[in-house]
Write an enzyme that holds these catalytic residues in place. Structure first.
Site, PDB file in Angstrom:
ATOM      1  N   GLU A 298       8.365  10.830   0.083  1.00  7.33           N
ATOM      2  CA  GLU A 298       8.139  12.243   0.370  1.00  7.33           C
ATOM      3  C   GLU A 298       9.308  13.127  -0.040  1.00  7.33           C
ATOM      4  OE1 GLU A 298       9.625  10.405   4.293  1.00  7.33           O
ATOM      5  OE2 GLU A 298       8.345   9.811   2.595  1.00  7.33           O
ATOM      6  N   ASP A 308      -0.143   7.547   0.102  1.00  6.10           N
ATOM      7  CA  ASP A 308      -0.235   7.254   1.534  1.00  6.10           C
ATOM      8  C   ASP A 308      -0.798   5.852   1.657  1.00  6.10           C
ATOM      9  OD1 ASP A 308      -1.028   6.985   4.206  1.00  6.10           O
ATOM     10  OD2 ASP A 308      -2.676   8.422   4.036  1.00  6.10           O
ATOM     11  N   GLU A 326       1.938   5.515   7.041  1.00  7.72           N
ATOM     12  CA  GLU A 326       0.916   6.558   7.092  1.00  7.72           C
ATOM     13  C   GLU A 326       1.069   7.450   8.315  1.00  7.72           C
ATOM     14  OE1 GLU A 326      -3.777   7.115   6.295  1.00  7.72           O
ATOM     15  OE2 GLU A 326      -3.290   5.382   7.541  1.00  7.72           O
ATOM     16  N   GLU A 327       1.214   6.821   9.472  1.00 10.30           N
ATOM     17  CA  GLU A 327       1.302   7.616  10.691  1.00 10.30           C
ATOM     18  C   GLU A 327       2.537   8.515  10.709  1.00 10.30           C
ATOM     19  OE1 GLU A 327      -1.060   3.887  11.731  1.00 10.30           O
ATOM     20  OE2 GLU A 327       0.773   4.318  10.635  1.00 10.30           O
ATOM     21  N   TYR A 366      11.244   3.969  12.355  1.00 13.02           N
ATOM     22  CA  TYR A 366       9.988   3.309  11.972  1.00 13.02           C
ATOM     23  C   TYR A 366       9.516   2.527  13.180  1.00 13.02           C
ATOM     24  CZ  TYR A 366       7.176   0.574   8.527  1.00 13.02           C
ATOM     25  OH  TYR A 366       6.175   0.004   7.780  1.00 13.02           O
ATOM     26  N   ASN A 441       5.734  -0.425  -1.561  1.00 11.02           N
ATOM     27  CA  ASN A 441       5.130  -1.695  -1.153  1.00 11.02           C
ATOM     28  C   ASN A 441       3.843  -1.461  -0.367  1.00 11.02           C
ATOM     29  OD1 ASN A 441       7.242  -3.079  -2.371  1.00 11.02           O
ATOM     30  ND2 ASN A 441       8.470  -3.106  -0.500  1.00 11.02           N
ATOM     31  N   TRP A 442       2.849  -1.024  -1.084  1.00 11.73           N
ATOM     32  CA  TRP A 442       1.547  -0.670  -0.515  1.00 11.73           C
ATOM     33  C   TRP A 442       0.848  -1.904   0.062  1.00 11.73           C
ATOM     34  CZ3 TRP A 442      -3.146  -1.209  -3.972  1.00 11.73           C
ATOM     35  CH2 TRP A 442      -4.315  -0.770  -3.351  1.00 11.73           C
ATOM     36  N   GLY A 443       0.548  -1.866   1.349  1.00  9.48           N
ATOM     37  CA  GLY A 443      -0.171  -2.966   1.991  1.00  9.48           C
ATOM     38  C   GLY A 443       0.643  -4.237   2.125  1.00  9.48           C
ATOM     39  N   CYS A 444       1.974  -4.099   2.178  1.00 10.49           N
ATOM     40  CA  CYS A 444       2.838  -5.283   2.190  1.00 10.49           C
ATOM     41  C   CYS A 444       3.507  -5.533   3.533  1.00 10.49           C
ATOM     42  CB  CYS A 444       3.908  -5.164   1.101  1.00 10.49           C
ATOM     43  SG  CYS A 444       3.233  -5.173  -0.556  1.00 10.49           S
ATOM     44  N   GLY A 445       3.151  -4.787   4.549  1.00 15.40           N
ATOM     45  CA  GLY A 445       3.714  -5.008   5.874  1.00 15.40           C
ATOM     46  C   GLY A 445       2.756  -5.834   6.703  1.00 15.40           C
ATOM     47  N   ALA A 446       2.144  -5.181   7.663  1.00 17.48           N
ATOM     48  CA  ALA A 446       1.190  -5.852   8.544  1.00 17.48           C
ATOM     49  C   ALA A 446      -0.004  -6.420   7.795  1.00 17.48           C
ATOM     50  CB  ALA A 446       0.720  -4.889   9.626  1.00 17.48           C
TER      51      ALA A 446
END
Length: 540
Positions: A298, A308, A326-327, A366, A441-446
């Site tokens: 951002e 996002d 996102e949140e 975070y 790192n899109w979709g790389c956490g939870a």
């Protein structure tokens, strides 16, 4: 308020004037600009001028010269006049707008399954209309000193069915005086920031009818929640910090001196199957990639298309306990929250693109370390539609309960399609006038995505979309260096998107053969591809 196959209308929200406009949903069709209208080629230069103008230093890893990434407004193409059509609902009077005024449209309310049901149009089935009861309850809060308990009492007056099961412990920990405030179809909604504030005020006071039942099969079971009741029930430090951000937003939009004065566009994009890329036949070479070991999408990605890392229900847990990428963005830019009112769950070939939201708050941390830090004064320029030069695209990654599931052709095709839908620009605009993409790192956490695989997928999608990529590794310097080396290998060997796709297919075969052999180390995707094309990564 509304979007659907017919007409859409919007009326008053928490004391605001009428706000409707019609538009009919139709096939995917971009509407932003015309190629004959563009700013002068001399309007931007690929140098570090942007950082100087922004009053900040170039982030580590940034390169300048011919490969510098394009940003808005420097690469912006002039927009056509704002008007409603079958693919675009505009909730303001466009004639007045062309004369420099932002006023709501007037129209007739519609109460059906294709439109947002607004609280003041609730069917009358008793002596007093539900909206009259709502107004009476909320008017009691207008005197100074209204407490959190008063807010709870007022909300329960017009939500009596939930008076016993709604708890407001989370709201009570922030007891300062409170100020007053559908799938497979492409369509856009443009509204004013003031209209958004009215809708969010209604969300805060839980006035939106039929939006409290979320079980499968319920009327809005395929939509995100919008009323704030769940947030109020969460008694945790996270709730306190979220409410700080939200109250600062409401403070800002209710003060005459700081009330926002622009427009925001929310555009759901559905890509028909006949436009899906045939990945193994794509001959594009990779577009430019800049890797940033530090910095933020951002901030350092300002003026780019910012990704996002969304949930399929946009906003994810923003009105609950969620506090990841996102949140957090939704807390910094609360106008994003209103998208939950009208955005049905995203399908695999869909995204939501939002243009013009304002940043109101600076935050830090975070998850459990998240905190509201300070007000943010957003001085970003605006386009011809009075939208801030901030464009965000919500794309949802697959949640891999078993991480090995991502190394299949089907999974890779799904992620490629989702990224491409999000990255694809307006076909009427030349790529020279299309900003780069800021992602990470899109979709790389939870969701347990492999950052190396996800980076390659996004590089491929961006290349077919003919856009450059800025990739943020969020202080993971090792990943940043590995990604730079991998990109250099692919570029030096002139690897096309189709060739890279076939290499990923080979890696899937390799991975499926070896994951049962626990004693044998499985090469990661970067190592595998480097060896496959005959280049040793350590030699670069």
């Amino acid at each position: 308020m509304a979007f659907n196959n017919d007409r859409s209308h919007m009326h008053s929200c928490c004391g605001c004037p009428d706000m409707p406009r019609e538009g009919k949903a139709g096939p995917s069709q971009e509407f932003h600009s015309s190629p004959k209208q563009r700013h002068s080629d001399s309007g931007w230069t690929e140098t570090n001028d942007w950082w100087q103008k922004a009053g900040t230093d170039a982030p580590a890893g940034a390169k300048w010269g011919e490969s510098a990434l394009k940003r808005e407004p420097e690469c912006h193409m002039e927009l056509d006049r704002l008007c409603a059509d079958s693919n675009h609902t505009v909730l303001i009077d466009t004639r007045a707008f062309s004369n420099g005024k932002i006023v709501p449209c007037k129209g007739q309310p519609i109460w059906d399954s294709n439109h947002v049901k607004l609280p003041q149009h609730y069917p009358i089935n008793s002596r007093e209309s539900r909206w009259a009861a709502t107004e009476r309850a909320l008017q009691t809060l207008m005197h100074r000193g209204a407490s959190a308990r008063d807010v709870e009492t007022a909300i329960k007056i017009y939500n009596q069915a939930h008076s016993k099961d709604w708890h407001f412990d989370g709201l009570r920990i922030f007891a300062e005086p409170i100020p007053l405030l559908r799938q497979h179809c492409s369509h856009a909604i443009t509204m004013s920031q003031v209209q958004i504030s009215c809708l969010l005020a209604n969300a805060f006071f839980c006035t939106f009818p039929h939006r409290n039942a979320t079980h499968p099969g319920s009327e809005y079971g395929n939509f995100p929640t919008i009323n704030f009741s769940r947030l109020f029930s969460e008694r945790s430090p996270r709730t306190f910090q979220k409410l700080r951000a939200l109250f600062h937003y409401f403070d800002t939009v209710t003060e005459e001196a700081t009330k926002p004065t622009g427009l925001v566009t929310f555009e759901r994009i559905c890509l028909p199957q006949n436009q899906w890329p045939d990945w193994n036949k794509r001959m594009e070479q990779l577009t430019n990639l800049e890797v940033y070991g530090n910095g933020f999408i951002e901030r350092e990605g300002k003026g780019m298309l910012q990704v996002d890392f969304a949930a399929s229900m946009v906003g994810g847990g923003v009105l609950g306990r969620g506090l990841v990428q996102e949140e957090i963005r939704f807390m910094q830019c609360p106008e994003l929250i209103v998208s939950r009112l009208f955005t049905e769950k995203l399908a695999d070939n869909e995204c939501l693109r939002i243009t013009g939201v304002q940043t109101y708050s600076n935050t830090r941390g975070y998850s459990d370390t998240f905190a509201w830090e300070s007000p943010h004064k957003d001085n970003t320029q605006r386009d011809e539609w009075k939208r801030i030069y901030c464009q965000i695209v919500a794309i949802d990654a697959t949640n891999f309960q078993d991480p090995r599931q991502q190394y299949t052709e089907r999974s890779i095709q799904r992620e490629l399609l989702k990224a491409y839908v999000g990255f694809r620009g307006d076909p009427n605009i030349p790529s020279a006038y299309t900003a780069a993409i800021a992602t990470g790192n899109w979709g790389c956490g939870a969701f347990k995505g492999d950052p190396m695989l996800k980076a390659l997928i996004q590089m491929m999608a961006a290349s077919v979309a003919q856009r450059d990529l800025a990739y943020f590794t969020f202080n993971n310097m090792k990943q940043a260096e590995e990604l730079k080396r991998m990109f250099m290998i692919l570029k030096s060997q002139k690897i096309t998107v189709g060739k890279l796709y076939n290499l990923l297919q080979d890696y899937c075969d390799y991975s499926s053969r070896h994951h049962h052999h626990h004693q044998q180390r499985v090469k990661n995707v970067f190592e595998f591809i480097s060896e496959k094309i005959g280049v040793c990564p350590s030699h670069l």
